[in-house]
Design a protein around this motif. Sequence first.
Motif, PDB file in Angstrom:
ATOM      1  N   GLY A 216       3.656  -0.337  -5.334  1.00 53.81           N
ATOM      2  CA  GLY A 216       4.724   0.810  -5.143  1.00 53.81           C
ATOM      3  C   GLY A 216       6.132   0.072  -5.109  1.00 53.81           C
ATOM      4  O   GLY A 216       6.744   1.345  -4.510  1.00 53.81           O
ATOM      5  N   ALA A 223       2.221   5.287  -4.398  1.00 51.74           N
ATOM      6  CA  ALA A 223       2.116   3.735  -3.984  1.00 51.74           C
ATOM      7  C   ALA A 223       0.863   4.231  -3.256  1.00 51.74           C
ATOM      8  O   ALA A 223       0.080   2.962  -3.837  1.00 51.74           O
ATOM      9  CB  ALA A 223       2.994   4.114  -2.727  1.00 51.74           C
ATOM     10  N   ASN A 244       6.401   5.308  -1.197  1.00 51.54           N
ATOM     11  CA  ASN A 244       7.400   5.444  -0.190  1.00 51.54           C
ATOM     12  C   ASN A 244       8.319   6.684   0.063  1.00 51.54           C
ATOM     13  O   ASN A 244      10.086   6.909  -0.751  1.00 51.54           O
ATOM     14  CB  ASN A 244       8.199   4.437  -0.903  1.00 51.54           C
ATOM     15  CG  ASN A 244       8.829   3.382   0.469  1.00 51.54           C
ATOM     16  OD1 ASN A 244       9.060   3.798   0.809  1.00 51.54           O
ATOM     17  ND2 ASN A 244       9.236   1.946   0.131  1.00 51.54           N
ATOM     18  N   VAL A 249       5.934   4.807   3.456  1.00 48.47           N
ATOM     19  CA  VAL A 249       5.456   4.764   2.737  1.00 48.47           C
ATOM     20  C   VAL A 249       4.087   6.361   3.557  1.00 48.47           C
ATOM     21  O   VAL A 249       3.838   5.902   4.591  1.00 48.47           O
ATOM     22  CB  VAL A 249       3.893   4.096   2.575  1.00 48.47           C
ATOM     23  CG1 VAL A 249       2.793   4.699   1.567  1.00 48.47           C
ATOM     24  CG2 VAL A 249       4.968   2.757   1.410  1.00 48.47           C
TER      25      VAL A 249
END
Length: 280
Positions: A216, A223, A244, A249
């Motif tokens: 991430g 992500a 993100n 997210v």
Amino acid sequence: MKRLSVSAILVVLSALLLALPAFAQEAAPADKAPAAKAEAAPAAPAEQPPAEPASPFPPEMTKVLKYVDIMSAQSRRLRDFQCTFYKKEWKGKNLPLEKALTKWRAKPFSVYMKWVGSHKKNQEIIYVKGWNDNEIKAHKGSFPDITVSLDPKGNLAMADSRHTVMEAGFPNTVRLIAKDMKLAKQDKGQGWTFKDLGESKKFGEAVHCVEATSPGTKKYYAAKAHICMNTRIKLPTVVKIWKNEGGKVRLVEDYGYESCKINKGLTDKDFDPENPAYKF
């Protein structure tokens, strides 16, 4: 001379008859002798294909990498395609669903799109690298319907899109996915999760879907990525990307390709605003 009796003659004849089979067997020529039963030659062992080297990665990651490799190889062979393209993006807000007939050619890089859904219906664009000062030729398809030239990176062209027209098509999508998978291999899969979701149907065709979630950080494009490879054309006809953004997210790119025809031999006419099928 002493005569033999009838009984003596019969005894001699009987002895001669009994000796004949043995004599015939001893006198049989060599080529008439019974052939010895040949022993069957042992069967040659079946040739075994060379064993594939063991993957250094977890099984689920290995499966995802396999499908990304298949799509990468196919995208390098891609000369052109025509599909119905679906797009829904998030760019500070949720953007409307778009549906467009799309034609794409690798050399010279060319894109034609005509919107056929409710959003932007009848809008058309053409972009050909090196033509029209490398600008997009476009018209709205609704009043006032004026044909204009747009900077591909300008505000008008990018108002409802996260990607420029130069990034359109399967090869760029596959390149972004493959780049993250290269990073995943460098990471040896640490911090990643992978899923082989198996086969299903999308847009009426068989697909094989996989999913990968990255640690991430900003060095990765996604992500999380959900990719479905069409098993007929070996290209990703369902692509969902989470990033993100805005402190969470979220699903930011949701693309689909329907009724695709690849390497069909698109010509300059397909990317010419003078094409009588177009409304420039």
